[in-house]
Design an enzyme around this catalytic site. Structure first.
Site, PDB file in Angstrom:
ATOM      1  N   ASP A   1      -4.222  -2.034  26.323  1.00 45.00           N
ATOM      2  CA  ASP A   1      -4.792  -3.372  26.445  1.00 45.00           C
ATOM      3  C   ASP A   1      -5.753  -3.626  25.284  1.00 45.00           C
ATOM      4  O   ASP A   1      -6.926  -3.249  25.324  1.00 45.00           O
ATOM      5  CB  ASP A   1      -5.511  -3.519  27.785  1.00 45.00           C
TER       6      ASP A   1
ATOM      7  N   LYS B   1      -1.411 -11.360  32.695  1.00 45.71           N
ATOM      8  CA  LYS B   1      -2.229 -10.569  33.601  1.00 45.71           C
ATOM      9  C   LYS B   1      -3.547 -11.288  33.852  1.00 45.71           C
ATOM     10  O   LYS B   1      -4.240 -11.667  32.903  1.00 45.71           O
ATOM     11  CB  LYS B   1      -2.500  -9.172  33.026  1.00 45.71           C
TER      12      LYS B   1
ATOM     13  N   LYS C   1      -3.447 -11.316  28.527  1.00 46.64           N
ATOM     14  CA  LYS C   1      -4.390 -10.967  29.595  1.00 46.64           C
ATOM     15  C   LYS C   1      -5.662 -11.786  29.453  1.00 46.64           C
ATOM     16  O   LYS C   1      -6.133 -12.030  28.339  1.00 46.64           O
ATOM     17  CB  LYS C   1      -4.683  -9.466  29.503  1.00 46.64           C
TER      18      LYS C   1
END
Length: 247
Positions: A99, A207, A173
Site C-alpha cells: 500500500d 479500498k 485506497k
C-alpha cells in the site's frame, strides 16, 4: 455476506504513537496478527518492520491470512527510488499487498509527471512479483476536484500500461488514518469520497480505509462497490458491534 473477507485488520502505530514501549507495541502487533488468523480475516495490515513477524506466525498456524504493509507511510513524500527500495524489502520479507502512499502534496502542487512515474514504477514492481498494489490518495488532504483527478490519474496510468487481467490487483485506497484534519473533520473514508473514487477509478477496485466503525457502515461501503475495508476494529465490526478505535 461473508464480511470478514472484505476486512483488512489494521495496526500501524509506532510505539511512540501508541504511547507505549517498543516491547509492548510488539505484543500489540502480535495480538492483532493472532486475532486476524483466528477470525479468518482477508488480511493483516501491518508496518513494514512487522511483516517478517506476521509471516512467521502465519506459517506456524498454517493460516491463509495474507499480509499487507504500507510504503512511504504516512506522508508519501519520499523519492521514488526510496519507495521502491522499501517495497522490495517488504516483498522479500513476505508481504502480499503493498500500500503505497501517493505523493499527494506533489500532485496538489501540479507535479503530475512525478505521480505518474511513481505509480507506474511502484505498480510494475508489485505486479512483477505477483503482489496486490494499492495507492493511498489521502482524501482528507484533497478537495472534491482533486479526489476525482487523482483517482482518474491512477486509473489512466494503469489502464495505459498494464493488461486488463491485472486491473483487479491495483487498488485506489482512501486514507492512511494518520492525516491531521482541522475542526474534527473526517480523516478517512466517507460515502461522498468513496463514491467519487469508485466513479473515477473504475475499472480499478477501491479500498475504504479509516472511518468505518460499524457493521452497517461496512455493509454500506460494500454495497457502494468497494472491495476491501481497512479497520483496526475488524473483530468488533464482524461481530456487529461498534468500534471506538480511531481507524
Amino acid at each position: 455476506m461473508n464480511i470478514k473477507q472484505y476486512l483488512d485488520s489494521t495496526y500501524l502505530k509506532t510505539a511512540t504513537q501508541a504511547g507505549i514501549s517498543e516491547k509492548e507495541n510488539i505484543l500489540v502487533a502480535k495480538g492483532f496478527i493472532q486475532e486476524a488468523i483466528e477470525e479468518h480475516f482477508k488480511l493483516i495490515m501491518i508496518r513494514p518492520d512487522r511483516v517478517s513477524l506476521a509471516k512467521e506466525m502465519i506459517l506456524k498456524e498454517k493460516s491463509n491470512l495474507q499480509i499487507g504493509t504500507v510504503i512511504d507511510f504516512p506522508e508519501g513524500k519520499s523519492l521514488i527510488e526510496d519507495k521502491l527500495k522499501e517495497a522490495a524489502k517488504a516483498i522479500e520479507d513476505g508481504a502480499d499487498d503493498l500500500d503505497f502512499v501517493c505523493n499527494y502534496e506533489a500532485f496538489k502542487n501540479g507535479d503530475v509527471e512525478l505521480l505518474k512515474e511513481e505509480i507506474l514504477k511502484g505498480t510494475q514492481l508489485g505486479l512483477k512479483n505477483n503482489k496486490v498494489v494499492k495507492w493511498i490518495i489521502e482524501v482528507a488532504a484533497l478537495n472534491e476536484k482533486q479526489i476525482i483527478q487523482l483517482s482518474s490519474l491512477i486509473k489512466n496510468v494503469i489502464v495505459s500500461n498494464f493488461h486488463e487481467e491485472l486491473f483487479s490487483k491495483v487498488f485506489v485506497k482512501s486514507s492512511t488514518g494518520f492525516y491531521k484534519t482541522e475542526n474534527n473533520l473526517p480523516n478517512g473514508a466517507t460515502i461522498p469520497s468513496i463514491k467519487m473514487m469508485l466513479e473515477n477509478a473504475s475499472p480499478l477496485p477501491v479500498k475504504a480505509a479509516g472511518g468505518v466503525r460499524t457493521y452497517d457502515e461496512a455493509v454500506a461501503m460494500i454495497e457502494l462497490g468497494i472491495k476491501r475495508i481497512g479497520t483496526s476494529g475488524a473483530k468488533l465490526i464482524a461481530n456487529g458491534e461498534n468500534s471506538n478505535n480511531e481507524y
